[in-house]
Motif scaffolding. Structure first.
Motif, PDB file in Angstrom:
ATOM      1  N   GLU A  28       8.124  -2.186   1.631  1.00 16.64           N
ATOM      2  CA  GLU A  28       7.560  -2.797   2.840  1.00 16.64           C
ATOM      3  C   GLU A  28       8.605  -3.479   3.711  1.00 16.64           C
ATOM      4  O   GLU A  28       8.335  -3.862   4.837  1.00 16.64           O
ATOM      5  CB  GLU A  28       6.448  -3.773   2.495  1.00 16.64           C
ATOM      6  CG  GLU A  28       5.064  -3.121   2.497  1.00 16.64           C
ATOM      7  CD  GLU A  28       4.852  -2.273   1.271  1.00 16.64           C
ATOM      8  OE1 GLU A  28       5.593  -2.471   0.289  1.00 16.64           O
ATOM      9  OE2 GLU A  28       3.974  -1.392   1.302  1.00 16.64           O
ATOM     10  N   ARG A  52       5.676 -11.451  -0.841  1.00 16.77           N
ATOM     11  CA  ARG A  52       6.768 -11.203   0.099  1.00 16.77           C
ATOM     12  C   ARG A  52       7.482 -12.523   0.380  1.00 16.77           C
ATOM     13  O   ARG A  52       6.859 -13.495   0.806  1.00 16.77           O
ATOM     14  CB  ARG A  52       6.242 -10.580   1.400  1.00 16.77           C
ATOM     15  CG  ARG A  52       5.600  -9.221   1.130  1.00 16.77           C
ATOM     16  CD  ARG A  52       5.116  -8.480   2.356  1.00 16.77           C
ATOM     17  NE  ARG A  52       4.262  -7.369   1.905  1.00 16.77           N
ATOM     18  CZ  ARG A  52       3.581  -6.549   2.675  1.00 16.77           C
ATOM     19  NH1 ARG A  52       3.645  -6.685   3.984  1.00 16.77           N
ATOM     20  NH2 ARG A  52       2.829  -5.592   2.163  1.00 16.77           N
ATOM     21  N   SER A  83       3.637  -4.681  -2.326  1.00 18.21           N
ATOM     22  CA  SER A  83       2.327  -4.020  -2.318  1.00 18.21           C
ATOM     23  C   SER A  83       2.390  -2.978  -3.429  1.00 18.21           C
ATOM     24  O   SER A  83       3.475  -2.653  -3.890  1.00 18.21           O
ATOM     25  CB  SER A  83       2.058  -3.339  -0.978  1.00 18.21           C
ATOM     26  OG  SER A  83       2.608  -2.035  -0.976  1.00 18.21           O
ATOM     27  N   HIS A  91       6.532   1.720  10.025  1.00 22.27           N
ATOM     28  CA  HIS A  91       5.560   1.288   9.006  1.00 22.27           C
ATOM     29  C   HIS A  91       6.310   1.142   7.689  1.00 22.27           C
ATOM     30  O   HIS A  91       6.814   0.086   7.399  1.00 22.27           O
ATOM     31  CB  HIS A  91       4.410   2.285   8.922  1.00 22.27           C
ATOM     32  CG  HIS A  91       3.304   1.857   8.024  1.00 22.27           C
ATOM     33  ND1 HIS A  91       2.626   2.722   7.218  1.00 22.27           N
ATOM     34  CD2 HIS A  91       2.775   0.645   7.793  1.00 22.27           C
ATOM     35  CE1 HIS A  91       1.713   2.061   6.529  1.00 22.27           C
ATOM     36  NE2 HIS A  91       1.779   0.796   6.857  1.00 22.27           N
ATOM     37  N   HIS A  92       6.382   2.189   6.877  1.00 24.81           N
ATOM     38  CA  HIS A  92       7.316   2.168   5.747  1.00 24.81           C
ATOM     39  C   HIS A  92       7.780   3.583   5.505  1.00 24.81           C
ATOM     40  O   HIS A  92       7.278   4.517   6.129  1.00 24.81           O
ATOM     41  CB  HIS A  92       6.708   1.504   4.518  1.00 24.81           C
ATOM     42  CG  HIS A  92       5.409   2.077   4.070  1.00 24.81           C
ATOM     43  ND1 HIS A  92       5.245   3.392   3.716  1.00 24.81           N
ATOM     44  CD2 HIS A  92       4.188   1.505   3.959  1.00 24.81           C
ATOM     45  CE1 HIS A  92       3.989   3.594   3.376  1.00 24.81           C
ATOM     46  NE2 HIS A  92       3.318   2.466   3.535  1.00 24.81           N
ATOM     47  N   GLY A 123      -3.478   6.345   2.888  1.00 23.82           N
ATOM     48  CA  GLY A 123      -4.184   5.143   2.466  1.00 23.82           C
ATOM     49  C   GLY A 123      -4.046   4.028   3.467  1.00 23.82           C
ATOM     50  O   GLY A 123      -3.585   4.229   4.602  1.00 23.82           O
ATOM     51  N   ILE A 124      -4.420   2.877   3.009  1.00 21.63           N
ATOM     52  CA  ILE A 124      -4.425   1.715   3.893  1.00 21.63           C
ATOM     53  C   ILE A 124      -4.452   0.459   3.041  1.00 21.63           C
ATOM     54  O   ILE A 124      -4.848   0.511   1.866  1.00 21.63           O
ATOM     55  CB  ILE A 124      -5.668   1.776   4.827  1.00 21.63           C
ATOM     56  CG1 ILE A 124      -5.570   0.758   5.962  1.00 21.63           C
ATOM     57  CG2 ILE A 124      -6.961   1.584   4.038  1.00 21.63           C
ATOM     58  CD1 ILE A 124      -6.555   1.011   7.090  1.00 21.63           C
ATOM     59  N   ALA A 125      -4.004  -0.631   3.588  1.00 22.66           N
ATOM     60  CA  ALA A 125      -4.172  -1.917   2.919  1.00 22.66           C
ATOM     61  C   ALA A 125      -4.726  -2.891   3.946  1.00 22.66           C
ATOM     62  O   ALA A 125      -4.253  -2.942   5.086  1.00 22.66           O
ATOM     63  CB  ALA A 125      -2.843  -2.426   2.387  1.00 22.66           C
ATOM     64  N   ARG A 146       0.710   9.921   4.167  1.00 25.29           N
ATOM     65  CA  ARG A 146       2.054   9.876   3.579  1.00 25.29           C
ATOM     66  C   ARG A 146       2.737  11.236   3.621  1.00 25.29           C
ATOM     67  O   ARG A 146       2.086  12.268   3.731  1.00 25.29           O
ATOM     68  CB  ARG A 146       1.988   9.427   2.120  1.00 25.29           C
ATOM     69  CG  ARG A 146       0.932   8.414   1.776  1.00 25.29           C
ATOM     70  CD  ARG A 146       1.119   7.101   2.494  1.00 25.29           C
ATOM     71  NE  ARG A 146       0.111   6.128   2.028  1.00 25.29           N
ATOM     72  CZ  ARG A 146      -0.085   4.957   2.570  1.00 25.29           C
ATOM     73  NH1 ARG A 146       0.595   4.575   3.637  1.00 25.29           N
ATOM     74  NH2 ARG A 146      -1.004   4.125   2.092  1.00 25.29           N
ATOM     75  N   GLN A 194       2.326   0.019  -3.203  1.00 26.24           N
ATOM     76  CA  GLN A 194       2.508   1.266  -2.464  1.00 26.24           C
ATOM     77  C   GLN A 194       2.896   2.468  -3.338  1.00 26.24           C
ATOM     78  O   GLN A 194       2.225   3.489  -3.346  1.00 26.24           O
ATOM     79  CB  GLN A 194       3.554   1.065  -1.370  1.00 26.24           C
ATOM     80  CG  GLN A 194       3.708   2.262  -0.451  1.00 26.24           C
ATOM     81  CD  GLN A 194       2.449   2.562   0.324  1.00 26.24           C
ATOM     82  OE1 GLN A 194       1.708   1.656   0.704  1.00 26.24           O
ATOM     83  NE2 GLN A 194       2.150   3.830   0.530  1.00 26.24           N
ATOM     84  N   LYS A 252       0.292   3.387  -6.071  1.00 28.67           N
ATOM     85  CA  LYS A 252      -0.959   4.032  -5.644  1.00 28.67           C
ATOM     86  C   LYS A 252      -0.684   5.473  -5.244  1.00 28.67           C
ATOM     87  O   LYS A 252      -1.514   6.348  -5.464  1.00 28.67           O
ATOM     88  CB  LYS A 252      -1.672   3.242  -4.549  1.00 28.67           C
ATOM     89  CG  LYS A 252      -1.008   3.157  -3.202  1.00 28.67           C
ATOM     90  CD  LYS A 252      -1.958   2.472  -2.203  1.00 28.67           C
ATOM     91  CE  LYS A 252      -1.295   2.151  -0.895  1.00 28.67           C
ATOM     92  NZ  LYS A 252      -2.227   1.618   0.092  1.00 28.67           N
ATOM     93  N   GLN A 260      -4.576  -8.147  -0.818  1.00 28.95           N
ATOM     94  CA  GLN A 260      -4.935  -6.989   0.007  1.00 28.95           C
ATOM     95  C   GLN A 260      -5.998  -6.181  -0.712  1.00 28.95           C
ATOM     96  O   GLN A 260      -5.993  -6.087  -1.933  1.00 28.95           O
ATOM     97  CB  GLN A 260      -3.726  -6.052   0.155  1.00 28.95           C
ATOM     98  CG  GLN A 260      -2.662  -6.529   1.089  1.00 28.95           C
ATOM     99  CD  GLN A 260      -1.580  -5.463   1.292  1.00 28.95           C
ATOM    100  OE1 GLN A 260      -1.459  -4.516   0.527  1.00 28.95           O
ATOM    101  NE2 GLN A 260      -0.803  -5.630   2.333  1.00 28.95           N
ATOM    102  N   GLY A 287      -3.411  -2.007   7.773  1.00 28.23           N
ATOM    103  CA  GLY A 287      -2.437  -1.019   8.228  1.00 28.23           C
ATOM    104  C   GLY A 287      -2.263   0.031   7.152  1.00 28.23           C
ATOM    105  O   GLY A 287      -2.316  -0.267   5.961  1.00 28.23           O
ATOM    106  N   GLY A 288      -2.109   1.248   7.580  1.00 25.97           N
ATOM    107  CA  GLY A 288      -1.900   2.311   6.602  1.00 25.97           C
ATOM    108  C   GLY A 288      -1.415   3.563   7.282  1.00 25.97           C
ATOM    109  O   GLY A 288      -1.127   3.559   8.487  1.00 25.97           O
ATOM    110  N   SER A 289      -1.327   4.631   6.493  1.00 26.34           N
ATOM    111  CA  SER A 289      -0.803   5.873   7.059  1.00 26.34           C
ATOM    112  C   SER A 289      -1.111   7.046   6.150  1.00 26.34           C
ATOM    113  O   SER A 289      -1.446   6.876   4.977  1.00 26.34           O
ATOM    114  CB  SER A 289       0.712   5.775   7.240  1.00 26.34           C
ATOM    115  OG  SER A 289       1.338   5.613   5.983  1.00 26.34           O
TER     116      SER A 289
HETATM  117  N1  ASP Z   1       1.500  -0.761   1.671  1.00 26.57           N
HETATM  118  C1  ASP Z   1       1.208  -0.898   3.059  1.00 26.57           C
HETATM  119  C2  ASP Z   1       1.229  -2.381   3.431  1.00 26.57           C
HETATM  120  O1  ASP Z   1       1.050  -3.224   2.566  1.00 26.57           O
HETATM  121  C3  ASP Z   1      -0.112  -0.378   3.445  1.00 26.57           C
HETATM  122  C4  ASP Z   1      -0.259   1.096   3.236  1.00 26.57           C
HETATM  123  O2  ASP Z   1       0.540   1.861   3.767  1.00 26.57           O
HETATM  124  O3  ASP Z   1      -1.227   1.473   2.571  1.00 26.57           O
HETATM  125  O4  ASP Z   1       1.404  -2.719   4.573  1.00 26.57           O
END
Ligand code: ASP
Length: 593
Positions: free
Chosen positions: A181, A227, A203, A456-457, A538-540, A497, A205, A208, A241, A493-495
């Motif tokens: 993140e 964090r 997270s 995002h990441h 996914g999303i968080a 992958r 991430q 999951k 989350q 927020g999510g995306s």
């Molecule tokens: N891990 C991401 C976050 O905590 C969310 C995600 O991409 O699912 O912002």
């Protein structure tokens, strides 16, 4: 009705009604208030479920009456007595138990209490440090109990909803490895592996995503994330989350589930009103253009208008030179503020300066033809008229503009818009304006590090049609990212992958990670991706912020049972705190302060 009967109590303090009249009951709880009245003593006895009035009458029991007089606020007591209807005219309609009272026959002090450092039975302002120091007393207050129970209800609702939708809840480790993140990690030294560290997850991430490789298809977790960021604003070093990952999906599938879940929470767990059904959708660029931010508060208008083209042509050098050097001139109209005094406008000016803007250019339309302005005298009448028309202004409006670099113009105008929205009472806390923001830039340029950073990441996929831009013009590529925004906050927020190794490696190299470094940090992911990874996304969603909005609270500490202070400390347990030499030695650590 719920029964919480135990050895020490037969009913809760929120349970008794007139139909219980005549019964003998035993209640136990805390003394909320005590009053002495014409020979009688009354206490309001409180537990988690409510408050019940208890009367001590010397004629019923001289002994209990005597004991009742000694009770003080927050004593823990147990009372046995007879339920009776209150005499006509003495009912309390604002209390659910207000039709009855319990006439004490026996009373027992289970535990006395020192005088608390602040009122528990009143919602008066208390210094926050004191509240955090005595958090267990603070949590005893009704407002806090309401918040914590609301939080529980929201989480329970989420669990039930997602289970219905075929999700499984999987716990992932707290002792893990650095996650992507991009914030600073909390590290835990390993005793068994000298010189090595775990990182607390920012997270779940990676895990999951690995659960998708493992074939679970629909995962969720109410996950604690850590964090180590500077505690600017309303943040917590650890927060919660709702973490979700789903296989065989595209953006709309993930957004649809979350949208249905959040709609149901608002409608079934809260008394708030949803402004948009379905939720609004904005592309990133549109959000920036219209609101100057990617997390707009959409409960009110005052949208931004670009007047750079008019400004470029005018003789006001602040305007024309800003545009000539690549900047923007943008602004909005504050309806009904045309009569603002110089002092009031100066205050707005001070506010935008905090966000790096040089200053505010303004134009007040007082009457039909009456204009006061900081800049109109440098413009032709026609140019002034063009601006007034472009913003659709009417007499009584105050037009506010910033001429600056795009980032500064947008940031300061969006802050100013929020401040004025607040001042004008346009931010109704009973209304929730939920909005999806999509089509974010895939990467952003980091001037300092001279490199592209993922916006995002680094597991987020670029849009298929933009993959070719990763080589040619990365700054123009868009990512398959989506954010959920509510009332000016990003609440999720999510995306979608990346699920193919080649593309993942390409992204690593775009953001300046050598293959070697990528393997070291994410080797397990890269390897896993070679064993049949389904497309997934996914999303968080931030639970703390969401409950804060539902509870009408001003910050997330109000909805977290044991939060850290602004400086990341627990004031109750007084931690972080030193550890013994022996502990350090076992961990192979030496301090160098
Ligand atoms: N891990 C991401 C976050 O905590 C969310 C995600 O991409 O699912 O912002």
């Amino acid at each position: 009705m719920l029964s919480v009967m135990t050895t020490l109590k037969t009913h809760t303090c929120g349970q008794l009604r007139s139909e219980h009249a005549g019964q003998t009951v035993t209640l136990a709880g805390w003394v909320h208030r005590r009053r002495d009245h014409g020979g009688l003593t009354f206490i309001d006895l409180r537990d988690r479920w409510g408050v019940t009035q208890v009367v001590f009458n010397p004629d019923t029991s001289a002994e209990s009456h005597a004991l009742g007089r000694d009770l003080r606020a927050e004593y823990v007591v147990r009372v046995k007595g007879n339920v009776r209807r209150r005499p006509p005219g003495l009912e309390n309609p604002s209390l659910p138990t207000g039709e009855i009272e319990v006439v004490a026959q026996e009373v027992e002090t289970l535990n006395p209490a020192k005088t608390p450092p602040f009122y528990i039975n009143e919602d008066t302002p208390v210094d926050e440090a004191l509240r955090l120091r005595y958090r267990y007393l603070d949590l005893r207050r009704q407002r806090m109990q309401r918040n914590i129970i609301l939080r529980h209800e929201v989480i329970k609702f989420i669990r039930d909803f997602l289970v219905q939708e075929g999700f499984v809840e999987v716990e992932t480790p707290i002792l893990f490895k650095s996650t992507p993140e991009g914030a600073r990690d909390y590290l835990v030294p390993s005793r068994v592996h000298p010189g090595n560290f775990y990182a607390l997850p920012q997270s779940p991430q990676q895990l999951k995503q690995l659960l998708m490789v493992a074939g679970y298809e629909r995962y969720f977790q109410i996950a604690r994330c850590f964090r180590d960021e500077d505690q600017r604003g309303d943040r917590q070093p650890e927060f919660t989350q709702l973490d979700v990952e789903i296989s065989f999906v595209d953006r709309d599938d993930v957004m649809d589930i979350i949208e249905r879940l959040y709609t149901a929470i608002v409608e079934q767990v809260s008394d708030k009103e949803l402004l948009f059904k379905p939720f609004k959708r904005l592309r990133y660029h549109e959000a920036m253009e219209r609101f100057g931010t990617d997390r707009p508060d959409m409960r009110f208008g005052m949208e931004l208008t670009d007047i750079s083209d008019i400004a470029a042509e005018c003789d006001f050098r602040v305007f024309s030179e800003t545009v000539a050097s690549g900047g923007l001139v943008k602004g909005f109209k504050a309806t009904g503020c045309g009569g603002y005094s110089r002092k009031q406008i100066d205050e707005l000016n001070a506010l935008v300066r905090e966000f790096g803007a040089h200053g505010l250019a303004w134009l007040a339309l007082e009457g039909e033809a009456e204009i006061r302005s900081s800049f109109a005298k440098f413009l032709t009448d026609e140019q002034v008229q063009d601006i007034v028309n472009r913003l659709g202004s009417k007499p009584g409006d105050l037009l506010l503009f910033i001429a600056d670099r795009p980032e500064i113009a947008n940031e300061s105008l969006s802050r100013l818009r929020l401040a004025l929205g607040e001042r004008l009472g346009l931010r109704d806390s009973n209304v929730l304006a939920l909005c999806w923001v999509t089509d974010f830039p895939f990467v952003t340029w980091d001037e300092e590090g001279q490199r592209w950073d993922p916006s995002h990441h680094l597991f987020t996929a670029p849009m298929d049609e933009d993959i070719h831009l990763l080589d040619a013009d990365p700054g123009r590529a868009r990512g398959k990212q989506y954010d959920l925004v509510c009332n000016g906050y990003e609440i999720a927020g999510g995306s979608i992958r990346i699920h193919r190794r080649e593309l993942q490696e390409k992204v690593f190299s775009l953001i300046g990670l050598t293959l070697e470094e990528a393997r070291q940090q994410f080797g397990h992911m890269l390897e896993a991706f070679e064993f049949g990874t389904p497309p997934h996304g996914g999303i968080a969603t931030g639970i703390d912020r969401w409950v804060m909005l539902l509870a009408d609270e001003p910050n997330i500490r109000e909805v977290i049972a044991f939060p850290k202070s602004q400086s990341a400390a627990d004031l109750m347990a007084d931690t972080p705190s030193p550890v013994s030499e022996q502990q350090l030695k076992e961990l192979h650590l030496k301090l160098d302060l």
